[in-house]
Design a protein around this motif. Structure first.
Motif: not given
Length: 302
Positions: A27-32, A34-41, A83-90
Motif C-alpha cells: 500500500x501507499x500512505x499519505x499523511x495529510x 491530521x488525516x491518513x490516507x492509505x491505498x489498499x489493493x 482508506x481514510x482514517x481521520x479523527x474517529x472515522x474509518x
C-alpha cells in the motif's frame, strides 16, 4: 503532505519502483494534516486493449504507451481502494469488486485485514460510482453488507441512474450485467444510504466534486486537512497513459465518452492549478501528482 510506501510481504517493499504496480499486499500512505490516507489493493483487472484504445489513433497511442511499458493488446490496471482514517472515522471510498467479477480482483477484505482494519471498524463507505470493480465488493458470502456498521453514501444522480428500472435496457448489452449487479447491491443498503450532490460536504473535510461522464453521476472527492488537500478521482482519470497525455480524447471505457473527455480536461486543469495531489483507483502506485507535459499531462507516482 508526507507519503510513504509499505508492504505486508517481507522484503517486497524494496522492490517497489516509483510509478510501478504495487505488490499484491502493498500500500501507499499519505499523511495529510491530521488525516491518513492509505491505498489498499483489491487486486487488478484484466482487460483487452480495445477497452481503452478502440477508435484512437494507433500510431499516437503506441508512442504514448511504449515508454511506459504498456501493451496495446492487454491491460492489467490495478484496483486501488482509498482508506481514510481521520479523527474517529474509518472511511472507504468504494469497496472493490468482490469475488464475482474477475478472478484477479476481490482482494480488499484480506488486504484491509493486513492494514489492521476489520470490516466492523469501517464507519463510512462513500462511492465514486457503481461500476462492478467499485461496488460489487459490498456483499459478503451471505449477501449481507460486508461492512455491517458503516454509513453508506452515494451521489444522488449516480443512485438514481442505477436504481432506474430502464437503465438495464438502455445501457447497452455489454454493460447490462453492470446494471443488474449494481441494483442488487444497492437494494442491500437501500434503507441506510445517504445521498449527496456536487459541492456537498460528505464528511468533515471531504467535499464531493462532480466528475460525470465515466458514469452519469460519477463523483470525485476533495479531502482537506491541515491546509493540505488531495483529490480522490475514482475513474474520472482511468489510466496513467492516454488519459494524461491526451485527456481530451474520447474513450469507450466512459459511458458518455464526450462528457468524460470534457470532465477529464477540466479536472486535470483544476488539479494542476490548485496543486492537488491525487489518489486514483486505476493509477499505478495509487498516489501521486499531475504535471503539465507539452499539450497534455504526466502522472508522477509518489
Amino acid at each position: 503532505m508526507r507519503i510513504t510506501r509499505r508492504s505486508f510481504v517481507a522484503g517486497a517493499a524494496a522492490g517497489v519502483a516509483a510509478g510501478g504496480l504495487l505488490p499484491r499486499h502493498a500500500m501507499a500512505e499519505m499523511i495529510l494534516g491530521e488525516a491518513r490516507l492509505t491505498v489498499v489493493s483489491d487486486g487488478n483487472l484484466m482487460l483487452p486493449g480495445s477497452f481503452t484504445f478502440a477508435g484512437l489513433p494507433e500510431a499516437e497511442v503506441a508512442e504514448i504507451v511504449a515508454p511506459l511499458g504498456v501493451s496495446t493488446e492487454a491491460l492489467e490496471p490495478p484496483c486501488n481502494v482509498t482508506l481514510l482514517r481521520m479523527d474517529d472515522r474509518v472511511v472507504l471510498f468504494d469497496v472493490g469488486a468482490g469475488p464475482d467479477f474477475m478472478p484477479s480482483a476481490g482482494e480488499l477484505a484480506e488486504n484491509l485485514e493486513a492494514a489492521g482494519v476489520a470490516p466492523e471498524d469501517v464507519t463510512d463507505v462513500i462511492f465514486t460510482h457503481a461500476h462492478p470493480d467499485h461496488i460489487w465488493g459490498l456483499l459478503d458470502d451471505f449477501d449481507e453488507p460486508l461492512f455491517p456498521d458503516a454509513r453508506y453514501a452515494m451521489g444522488r444522480g449516480e443512485w438514481d441512474y442505477w436504481w432506474n428500472p430502464e437503465t438495464v435496457d438502455t445501457i447497452g448489452a455489454e454493460r447490462q450485467a453492470f446494471a443488474v449487479g449494481a441494483k442488487r447491491r444497492m437494494e442491500a443498503i437501500e434503507d441506510r444510504v445517504e445521498f449527496f450532490d456536487d459541492g456537498d460536504e460528505v464528511l468533515p473535510g471531504v467535499a464531493a466534486v462532480a466528475c460525470v461522464g465515466h458514469t452519469p453521476g460519477h463523483m470525485g472527492f476533495e479531502v482537506r486537512s491541515g491546509g493540505e488537500a488531495v483529490m480522490v478521482v475514482g475513474d474520472a482519470i482511468g489510466n496513467h497513459h492516454v488519459a494524461f497525455a491526451r485527456p481530451g480524447w474520447e474513450v469507450n471505457s466512459d459511458q458518455n465518452p464526450e462528457v468524460g473527455a470534457a470532465t477529464r480536461v477540466a479536472l486535470m486543469d483544476r488539479i494542476v492549478a490548485d496543486g492537488l495531489g491525487i489518489v486514483g483507483f486505476h493509477l499505478p502506485g495509487g498516489m501521486g501528482r499531475v504535471e503539465k507535459d507539452g499539450e497534455g499531462y504526466r502522472w508522477v507516482a509518489m
